[in-house]
Design an enzyme around this catalytic site. Structure first.
Site, PDB file in Angstrom:
ATOM      1  CG  LEU A 101     -11.736  -3.423   4.733  1.00 50.46           C
ATOM      2  CD1 LEU A 101     -12.590  -3.447   5.989  1.00 50.46           C
ATOM      3  CD2 LEU A 101     -11.431  -1.995   4.333  1.00 50.46           C
ATOM      4  CG  ASP A 102      -4.865  -2.408   4.301  1.00 45.80           C
ATOM      5  OD1 ASP A 102      -5.486  -2.102   5.331  1.00 45.80           O
ATOM      6  OD2 ASP A 102      -4.312  -1.574   3.558  1.00 45.80           O
ATOM      7  CB  VAL A 103      -3.251  -6.079   8.377  1.00 44.53           C
ATOM      8  CG1 VAL A 103      -3.081  -6.234   9.882  1.00 44.53           C
ATOM      9  CG2 VAL A 103      -3.110  -7.434   7.708  1.00 44.53           C
ATOM     10  CB  SER A 105      -8.210  -0.832   6.469  1.00 42.25           C
ATOM     11  OG  SER A 105      -7.190  -0.255   5.693  1.00 42.25           O
ATOM     12  NE  ARG A 240      -3.133   2.949   5.179  1.00 39.67           N
ATOM     13  CZ  ARG A 240      -3.489   1.708   4.899  1.00 39.67           C
ATOM     14  NH1 ARG A 240      -3.091   1.138   3.771  1.00 39.67           N
ATOM     15  NH2 ARG A 240      -4.238   1.027   5.738  1.00 39.67           N
TER      16      ARG A 240
END
Length: 336
Positions: A101-103, A105, A240
């Site tokens: 997961l990116d920062v 999320s 997104r």
């Protein structure tokens, strides 16, 4: 004989999941859990020190032998094996990370300890889908599709209705179902493809373009709306971008305010450990719960297969009896 620390580590080998908060990098989550697991494993009671036999001089009150110094045999602990000398038994524990997961999320992040890393690789080779909840807003477009990005366009959204939203969702689902069949390694018109589709296992082999296997709007109150997404081989940036493209299809703009993963394969949000429970004891409990759930699911699948096999055998037996009765009737009619 293995030490308590080694036994503790072997019990920790497996899969579990945690809840990654938004704004925290997944590497920081992994490093924190590695540190906590190391502390928990090394805090187990140390095994007793081994002893060795040494010859020590006799106490002063004992008379000396005629030849000089008197020695006696004694068992003394081997201080070179003391934890204060050797240091902690475990210096590093490898914690593997599943689909990242990116920062920005949040949500379910699957982790693996020890031999669980092999299980993790096997899990992601079985076309594992993931579920997300996307919090979105009409009227704004940014350069990176996030609500914190630089605004590049603003637009109206009063003309957007839920019916129009559902039509766009249906169009996206159709395009992704077509991509799912195209990337699949089996013939879509075959019985195998049908059986895989029924079990939810129809999908691409290995890496492919991101595919949405399910999409629905669960909340619609302009300018805010919420999407529930099920997907394969996705990234959070791609999700997104999907929201941005939906806004364009609706003759407006849209931006994603939040991405939260609610399921990753067999792991759901209720299984995830929050930050205050990233300790060795809680991780051990989560791993044991996953093992028991996996065993019960395997047991129920075996019982289902046996029931299906038994039903098939009974159906075949009835068919054979009916056929024999029919042949006997025909024979009796011919004889008469």
């Amino acid at each position: 004989m293995t030490s308590p620390a080694v036994r503790m580590f072997r019990r920790l080998e497996g899969l579990f999941c945690v809840y990654k908060p938004a704004g925290v990098h997944w590497k920081l989550v992994r490093d924190t859990i590695e540190t906590n697991l190391l502390k928990g494993v090394n805090d187990t009671p140390a095994p007793p020190l081994p002893h060795e036999v040494r010859f020590l001089s006799s106490p002063n009150h004992e008379p000396e032998a005629a030849g000089g110094l008197t020695l006696r045999a004694a068992a003394v602990p081997v201080l070179s094996k003391h934890p204060l000398v050797t240091g902690p038994e475990f210096q590093h524990i490898k914690v593997g990370v599943g689909h990242r997961l990116d920062v920005s999320s949040s949500g379910v992040l699957v982790l693996a300890v020890g031999s669980g890393n092999r299980t993790l690789n096997e899990l992601y080779r079985t076309r594992t889908t993931r579920d997300y909840t996307l919090e979105c807003e009409f009227g704004t477009a940014t350069h990176d599709f996030t609500h914190t990005g630089r605004v590049v366009e603003r637009s109206t959204y009063g003309h957007i209705t839920q019916d129009k939203m559902e039509r766009v969702i249906a169009m996206l689902e159709g395009a992704n179902q077509k991509a799912l069949r195209m990337y699949s390694s089996v013939d879509v018109s075959s019985q195998e493809a049908y059986e895989l589709a029924v079990k939810g296992l129809l999908g691409p082999d290995g890496k492919s373009a991101p595919i949405l296997t399910g999409l629905r709007c669960i909340h619609f109150q302009p300018p805010n709306f919420t999407l529930e997404v099920q997907c394969l081989n996705e990234t959070q940036k791609y999700l997104r971008k999907v929201v941005h493209e939906m806004g364009l299809e609706l003759r407006s703009t849209a931006v994603c305010k939040g991405v939260r993963r609610t399921r990753d394969g067999p792991f759901i949000l209720q299984d995830a450990l929050t930050r205050h429970h990233w300790t060795a004891a809680d991780v051990l409990q989560a791993i044991q719960q996953y093992r028991s759930k996996k065993r019960s699911k395997k047991r129920s699948r075996t019982l289902t297969d046996k029931a299906v096999l038994q039903t098939s055998e009974e159906t075949l037996k009835v068919f054979q009896e009916n056929k024999a009765n029919k042949e006997a009737t025909i024979t009796n009619v011919q004889c008469s």
